[in-house]
Design an enzyme around this catalytic site. Structure first.
Site, PDB file in Angstrom:
ATOM      1  N   GLY A  73      31.115 -12.066  27.532  1.00 57.12           N
ATOM      2  CA  GLY A  73      31.870 -11.809  26.312  1.00 57.12           C
ATOM      3  C   GLY A  73      31.555 -10.467  25.677  1.00 57.12           C
ATOM      4  N   HIS A  74      32.341 -10.117  24.702  1.00 54.91           N
ATOM      5  CA  HIS A  74      32.283  -8.783  24.099  1.00 54.91           C
ATOM      6  C   HIS A  74      31.013  -8.556  23.295  1.00 54.91           C
ATOM      7  CE1 HIS A  74      34.928 -10.362  20.544  1.00 54.91           C
ATOM      8  NE2 HIS A  74      34.313 -11.336  21.133  1.00 54.91           N
TER       9      HIS A  74
END
Lengths: 353, 353, 353
Positions: free
Chosen positions: A238-239
């Site tokens: 994820g970011h």
């Protein structure tokens, strides 16, 4: 084909021979399949009895107390010795020297280093920099202003979105995606509004990214895969998450955004880690674990929700006894009721007259 | 458009008609959406009441005891009959006959059989062999010395690394990756050293590989997907694993390396199977199961960790009662304490005077 | 670079300033990294103490009761305000205006709208229609008769199989696959026969599909992704499933076939949902949940098998206590045995003389 004597191999890996050091070895094979000229490897204790029947010309082991039908190469770290011998005898993948294909599209403003091999249908967009000695396979895509170090390999259809930075000796397997937008939306009045993701993805030196992985770019900070870490296939990061150096993430692992993982962590297949937590150094996370809280250095956790492994191995393994436990509780309740009402336990003990 | 009478369809599938055999059928649709000319299919008992309201011109069923508003085609294996009729009326995907695109890149040393259709931007590398009647879509990549049988389909962006062997009538969907390196590293002094993966991937006849799958090549032995097995999307198969013939692996399944699976196994979505174990024949594994031990022939298992399904269905379904079970145990402990201390149970039975 | 005063930003988002409204802002950054000219955002209460140390020039918050070292922009929906400011200051990704590359392959029978940018190595097959203002990156594939609305983006290597219909402003990230065949086989005499999948995939307006997703086409009905829904990376959607409008499906979610999901659902990462069930509106499903039954409107569920979240959080968190629970049950059994046999409980209470 390279051929070495067992003695030469032992010297090469710093081990010693038990048996005939002059036997010739030209390749490696499993205990069950090896034949003349093959060296094999005892990778797992449960295969130890195969040492008696293997047709291998030699076997790499960690201790010389085993009984075997073949000469042994005894090494302190037998798996490492096996790796060294595999590299010596077989080598890593050779890449065809195609030069720069006229069927690749390379922007005039992109820079490609010396000794690169850029295959047909690859794209290198404006402002991108590719270091020396890189191999870019067909249909790989290197977005605008991406920076790639030396000696990297992008396998067919690997994609790097704009602005990401890739270190040296990085391997990105096919159909992996690096730097797509983070999953960031502001929901307002029932509509999800996309938030620009202005971070990028930084992949440090010596990382390998498995086939089909997806590594999101960060919203504000960069997503980072630390030096020497290896990701299996179909891993999702994820970011803004930071994976530290020398971690191993097995296939299908998912890590949500803004989580920080230390160095030398090992994460089993299909494990999931929530966002915004901290995983320490040298942490081991079991396959399919669901990690919902930060984990301290050196911990081993498993299960969903993930708990300490010693406890978890027993606890999750005990789920199967829930029906009998529940029945026991009911029996106990009945017995207690009887005791409390002065009725004794006779009915519960039919074996007694 | 092909039109058949219901009687013709019944004869075609070896079934029989209950009702008007002359009614005309030209396509298939679900019970809820079917209209005139459509044949429908009772796929699931819970839709049985839709038989009374469907506007289908006919319905395929397994037994003629049902009540329906439409003529019935009664077949012994109704799903199989449905499949046969779908193929008859609608057929499988037709592929445009594009021949060999001049915009594909085919090595001079590659061999392409008769009647192949190779689209633009496909790559067929040195020494690769493609059998007769294959369709290779854009941006598919066939690596060096890959062997592909007859009548295979590679959808856009499917990738096969060097040396893999693909049987006949194999379908590889888009963005699937076959033959990337196995996740094999020897960790030594904190650094993960890549082990050359000298096995390849063998995909036998009549296999279908879903979109986005990743199938690693073996370290020493080949990774094998057995004849007639079907993999859903985003399935990950580890290095050296053998999936037997006629298995069904639903989407997002993961199998680690060096595991052997027999024939006719069914693995539910997102299930994970550890490495170095043996799954027997005719084994069924529930969705999201975590299989950590070998499974004998014919077993049905579920849960993580996976246990026998009969036991597991009850056991995992009982997790929700843990809070009340724990409370019951505490209550029992309190009651026992009282009994042991001679205090009786009065406080626990406030309803008694 | 755009620069605004804090007062201008507050006006823009309908919030108010606490502190110096004239301070200049040109970009956004996290609390920990922000410097002069940066606006930051309190995204999570656990970072609240960073408000005292941040070097940001301003911080967006939801309430002005916090103590902070920087001027505040107080907004009713601070995350939405943050999004608005991100779009204002940074904007969404800019796509290079490449026009129609002569190295793309566009069928004569395909239609491409005004203002499209079609990169090299993209394919647009026969009969496909692409609306106005679309950006199609390299190696993206648009199959026969696919319909795409206006202002869509297909990132590199995105694949859409024939006949699928894509709305307006849809974003499909790299290596995602839309419209591959559903996993539908009729098993007969041990062989799995492929069932033609005659439905397609419909993706409505404003959907974003993550990297590496796989969305199967329907057997008879279409697979639908409803308006405004967002899918993370590596999500798998089965054939004939309908995801309603404005849903969020986080990375690695899997939904089997023929399931219907309402609007405004949120599904956590790696969750799995079986086929043929109904998920209501406004349902929230926890990460790694295994949903095996229909879920009513507004429910929050978690765990595998998934149960009500309030109950589930306690129940699944209690698995770790199973060993001690089992021991307690055994102790109770022993104690009861003694009581029933008239032996008292002395042995169990060794602390008593």
């Amino acid at each position: 084909m390279i051929t070495k004597t067992l003695g030469e191999l032992a010297e090469y890996v710093g081990g010693r021979v038990r048996g005939d050091a002059n036997i010739k070895i030209h390749s490696a094979a499993t205990l069950g399949r090896a034949g003349e000229g093959d060296i094999s490897f005892l990778s797992n204790e449960k295969y130890e009895k195969q040492l008696l029947s293997t047709k291998a010309s030699a076997v790499i082991v960690g201790k010389d107390t085993v009984t075997a039908s073949a000469p042994l190469l005894v090494a302190e770290d037998p798996y490492y010795a096996f790796m060294q011998i595999m590299v010596l005898l077989h080598g890593h993948r050779k890449h065809k020297k195609v030069g720069i294909s006229p069927k690749a599209v390379i922007s005039d403003s992109a820079k490609v280093g010396a000794g690169c091999h850029i295959h047909e249908f690859a794209t290198i967009a404006d402002g991108a920099k590719v270091g020396d000695g890189c191999v870019i396979y067909p249909c790989a895509y290197i977005g605008e202003n991406v920076q790639i170090g030396n000696d990297c390999i992008l396998y067919p259809n690997a994609v790097i979105y704009e602005g990401c930075r890739i270190g040296n000796r990085v391997i990105i397997n096919s159909n992996a995606t690096i730097g797509e937008d983070g999953f960031g939306f502001a929901s307002h009045n029932g509509v999800h509004h996309k938030i620009p993701q202005i971070g990028c993805v930084v992949i440090e030196d010596d990382v390998e990214i498995g086939a089909g992985c997806g590594i999101e770019r960060g919203t504000l900070n960069d997503t980072i895969i630390g030096q020497g870490s290896k990701l299996g296939d179909l891993v999702a990061i994820g970011h803004g998450t930071k994976v530290g150096p020398h971690c191993l993430l097995v296939a299908q692992v998912g890590i949500a955004g803004s989580t920080t993982m230390g160095h030398h962590c090992v994460v089993g297949g299909q494990a999931g880690i929530v966002g915004h937590i901290i995983i320490g150094n040298n942490v081991a996370i079991g396959a399919q674990a669901g990690v919902i809280n930060s984990v301290a250095d050196g911990k081993v956790v498993l299960g969903a929700p993930a708990i300490d492994a010693n406890q978890g191995k027993r606890a999750y393994g005990m789920i199967q006894y829930l029906p009998e436990m529940r029945q026991s509780i009911r029996d106990l309740q009945t017995q207690i009721e009887r005791l409390l009402s002065g009725g004794g336990g006779e009915v519960q003990r039919p074996e007694e007259p």
